[in-house]
Design an enzyme around this catalytic site. Structure first.
Site, PDB file in Angstrom:
ATOM      1  N   TYR A  55       0.793  -1.297   0.158  1.00 10.61           N
ATOM      2  CA  TYR A  55       0.112  -0.008   0.075  1.00 10.61           C
ATOM      3  C   TYR A  55       0.758   1.322   0.051  1.00 10.61           C
ATOM      4  O   TYR A  55       0.788   1.989  -0.882  1.00 10.61           O
ATOM      5  CB  TYR A  55      -0.816  -0.036   1.275  1.00 10.61           C
ATOM      6  CG  TYR A  55      -1.966   1.181   1.157  1.00 10.61           C
ATOM      7  CD1 TYR A  55      -3.013   1.007   0.509  1.00 10.61           C
ATOM      8  CD2 TYR A  55      -1.599   2.143   2.139  1.00 10.61           C
ATOM      9  CE1 TYR A  55      -4.011   2.162   0.701  1.00 10.61           C
ATOM     10  CE2 TYR A  55      -2.691   3.296   2.440  1.00 10.61           C
ATOM     11  CZ  TYR A  55      -3.864   3.162   1.416  1.00 10.61           C
ATOM     12  OH  TYR A  55      -4.881   4.109   1.729  1.00 10.61           O
ATOM     13  N   LYS A 102       1.137   4.188  -2.864  1.00 12.37           N
ATOM     14  CA  LYS A 102       0.836   5.504  -2.730  1.00 12.37           C
ATOM     15  C   LYS A 102       1.937   6.423  -2.955  1.00 12.37           C
ATOM     16  O   LYS A 102       1.799   7.635  -3.315  1.00 12.37           O
ATOM     17  CB  LYS A 102       0.184   5.554  -1.437  1.00 12.37           C
ATOM     18  CG  LYS A 102      -1.096   4.784  -1.050  1.00 12.37           C
ATOM     19  CD  LYS A 102      -2.242   5.467  -1.931  1.00 12.37           C
ATOM     20  CE  LYS A 102      -3.563   4.956  -1.627  1.00 12.37           C
ATOM     21  NZ  LYS A 102      -4.664   5.503  -2.517  1.00 12.37           N
TER      22      LYS A 102
HETATM   23  N1  LIG Z   1      -9.900   5.836   5.054  1.00 12.52           N
HETATM   24  C1  LIG Z   1      -8.466   6.350   5.335  1.00 12.52           C
HETATM   25  O1  LIG Z   1      -8.112   6.250   6.441  1.00 12.52           O
HETATM   26  C2  LIG Z   1      -7.522   6.512   4.196  1.00 12.52           C
HETATM   27  C3  LIG Z   1      -6.453   6.910   4.428  1.00 12.52           C
HETATM   28  C4  LIG Z   1      -5.474   7.470   3.561  1.00 12.52           C
HETATM   29  C5  LIG Z   1      -6.035   7.215   2.019  1.00 12.52           C
HETATM   30  N2  LIG Z   1      -7.195   6.520   1.639  1.00 12.52           N
HETATM   31  C6  LIG Z   1      -7.487   6.411   0.339  1.00 12.52           C
HETATM   32  O2  LIG Z   1      -8.814   6.961   0.249  1.00 12.52           O
HETATM   33  C7  LIG Z   1      -9.194   6.339  -0.909  1.00 12.52           C
HETATM   34  C8  LIG Z   1     -10.817   5.823  -0.632  1.00 12.52           C
HETATM   35  O3  LIG Z   1     -10.726   5.229   0.413  1.00 12.52           O
HETATM   36  P1  LIG Z   1     -12.156   4.955   1.752  1.00 12.52           P
HETATM   37  O4  LIG Z   1     -11.401   5.017   2.682  1.00 12.52           O
HETATM   38  O5  LIG Z   1     -13.147   5.614   1.228  1.00 12.52           O
HETATM   39  O6  LIG Z   1     -12.290   3.414   1.208  1.00 12.52           O
HETATM   40  P2  LIG Z   1     -13.586   2.365   0.811  1.00 12.52           P
HETATM   41  O7  LIG Z   1     -13.019   1.067   1.230  1.00 12.52           O
HETATM   42  O8  LIG Z   1     -14.589   2.974   1.687  1.00 12.52           O
HETATM   43  O9  LIG Z   1     -14.112   2.988  -0.625  1.00 12.52           O
HETATM   44  C9  LIG Z   1     -13.227   2.362  -1.640  1.00 12.52           C
HETATM   45  C10 LIG Z   1     -14.016   2.221  -2.933  1.00 12.52           C
HETATM   46  O10 LIG Z   1     -13.140   1.779  -3.966  1.00 12.52           O
HETATM   47  C11 LIG Z   1     -13.869   1.042  -4.702  1.00 12.52           C
HETATM   48  N3  LIG Z   1     -12.798  -0.101  -5.508  1.00 12.52           N
HETATM   49  C12 LIG Z   1     -11.804  -1.032  -5.058  1.00 12.52           C
HETATM   50  N4  LIG Z   1     -11.276  -1.330  -5.969  1.00 12.52           N
HETATM   51  C13 LIG Z   1     -11.816  -1.095  -7.158  1.00 12.52           C
HETATM   52  C14 LIG Z   1     -11.361  -1.135  -8.680  1.00 12.52           C
HETATM   53  N5  LIG Z   1     -10.532  -2.093  -8.744  1.00 12.52           N
HETATM   54  N6  LIG Z   1     -12.121  -0.430  -9.371  1.00 12.52           N
HETATM   55  C15 LIG Z   1     -12.841   0.405  -9.119  1.00 12.52           C
HETATM   56  N7  LIG Z   1     -13.288   0.877  -7.952  1.00 12.52           N
HETATM   57  C16 LIG Z   1     -12.590   0.141  -6.815  1.00 12.52           C
HETATM   58  C17 LIG Z   1     -14.405  -0.037  -3.667  1.00 12.52           C
HETATM   59  O11 LIG Z   1     -15.577  -0.717  -4.215  1.00 12.52           O
HETATM   60  C18 LIG Z   1     -14.989   1.215  -2.725  1.00 12.52           C
HETATM   61  O12 LIG Z   1     -16.180   1.557  -3.153  1.00 12.52           O
HETATM   62  C19 LIG Z   1      -8.526   5.014  -1.243  1.00 12.52           C
HETATM   63  O13 LIG Z   1      -7.552   5.284  -2.254  1.00 12.52           O
HETATM   64  C20 LIG Z   1      -7.677   4.850   0.091  1.00 12.52           C
HETATM   65  O14 LIG Z   1      -6.286   4.181  -0.057  1.00 12.52           O
HETATM   66  C21 LIG Z   1      -8.159   6.203   2.715  1.00 12.52           C
END
Ligand SMILES: NC(=O)c1ccc[n+]([C@@H]2O[C@H](COP(=O)([O-])OP(=O)(O)OC[C@H]3O[C@@H](n4cnc5c(N)ncnc54)[C@H](O)[C@@H]3O)[C@@H](O)[C@H]2O)c1
Length: 247
Positions: free
Chosen positions: A153, A157
């Site tokens: 991851y 990133k």
């Molecule tokens: N939640 C956190 O603390 C956090 C922190 C840092 C970065 N992020 C990043 O923010 C973004 C959103 O995270 P989140 O927490 O809302 O996650 P989440 O799991 O709630 O949502 C992610 C979405 O991406 C979709 N997805 C997964 N694989 C896919 C693919 N191959 N094609 C299309 N869609 C796909 C999933 O179905 C889901 O709806 C991500 O890139 C994550 O890495 C999140």
């Protein structure tokens, strides 16, 4: 209305941060395309926006698949009349210590997070260049600084930051700004399942003393997608309650 007449495509729009971005952009007048590998989730978010009087379209897409990504952008152009904003938000985790990490989990995370961001940006370039206007917002993470159990991851990133800076250089003359947000711990389905011990440790490292909300991250997306940020490109914005400063 800060996004009137704009078409915004949000990958991973069916859940968490992506869903919050879709709702926020719709309130600012954008035609929102909710794209997700989970079609039912994308449809739920799009329906909710439409029920509230907004404009939205849901599309199923796996961002790892070039043909699906190109088809998605083609449909957006046909059905919405253009593409102005791309939010590369789809992302996954498959955590394990590096010594135990399978090659499959390495490949999967890098393909969704990093390759998916590349493919969607590449596909969005043509319509954006034609308009001589575009905003691309990518999604990194505080994990770029290194995080136990997240070699795949964290690497994906960190790669997104290099990709953002290079795309910003290559796309600038076409009138396209490319930036990146790096969230800390945000309360979404991605973090909901983490063990309590991990959450407690994460909380201890956040100077503001609480986790972030998807709606707070969506406000940063809105700024980077609106004309107010037209002179900003190639930058990374941490939104993490101060976690990246260190304590
Ligand atoms: N939640 C956190 O603390 C956090 C922190 C840092 C970065 N992020 C990043 O923010 C973004 C959103 O995270 P989140 O927490 O809302 O996650 P989440 O799991 O709630 O949502 C992610 C979405 O991406 C979709 N997805 C997964 N694989 C896919 C693919 N191959 N094609 C299309 N869609 C796909 C999933 O179905 C889901 O709806 C991500 O890139 C994550 O890495 C999140």
């Amino acid at each position: 209305m800060r996004l009137r007449e704009k078409v915004a495509l949000v990958t991973g729009g069916g859940s968490g941060i992506g869903a919050a971005v879709c709702r926020r952009f719709a309130r600012e007048g954008a035609f929102v395309v909710v794209a997700d590998v989970d079609r039912a989730a994308a449809e739920r978010v799009a329906s909710e926006i439409k029920e509230r009087g907004g404009r939205a379209l849901s599309l199923g897409v796996d961002v790892r698949d070039r043909a699906e990504v190109e088809e998605m952008v083609k449909r957006v152009e046909e059905e919405c009349g253009g593409l102005h904003i791309l939010i590369n938000n789809a992302g996954i985790t498959r955590d394990n210590l590096a010594v135990r990490m399978t090659e499959g989990d390495w490949d999967l995370v890098v393909e969704v997070n990093l390759k998916g961001t590349f493919l969607c940006s590449q596909a969005a370039f043509r319509p954006m260049r034609r308009q001589r206007y575009g905003k691309i917002v990518n999604t990194a993470s505080v994990a770029v600084r290194g995080n136990l159990g997240q070699a795949n991851y964290s690497a994906s990133k960190a790669g997104i930051i290099g990709l953002t800076r290079t795309l910003a250089l290559e796309f600038a003359r076409a009138g396209i700004c490319v930036n990146c947000i790096a969230p800390g711990f945000i309360e979404t389905p991605m973090t909901a399942g983490l063990p309590e011990k991990v959450k407690e440790e994460a909380l201890r490292r956040i100077p503001l003393g609480r986790f972030g909300k998807p709606e707070e991250v969506a406000e940063l997306h809105l700024f980077l997608a609106s004309p107010e940020s037209d002179y900003i490109t190639g930058q990374v914005f941490f939104i993490d309650g101060g976690a990246s400063i260190g304590i």
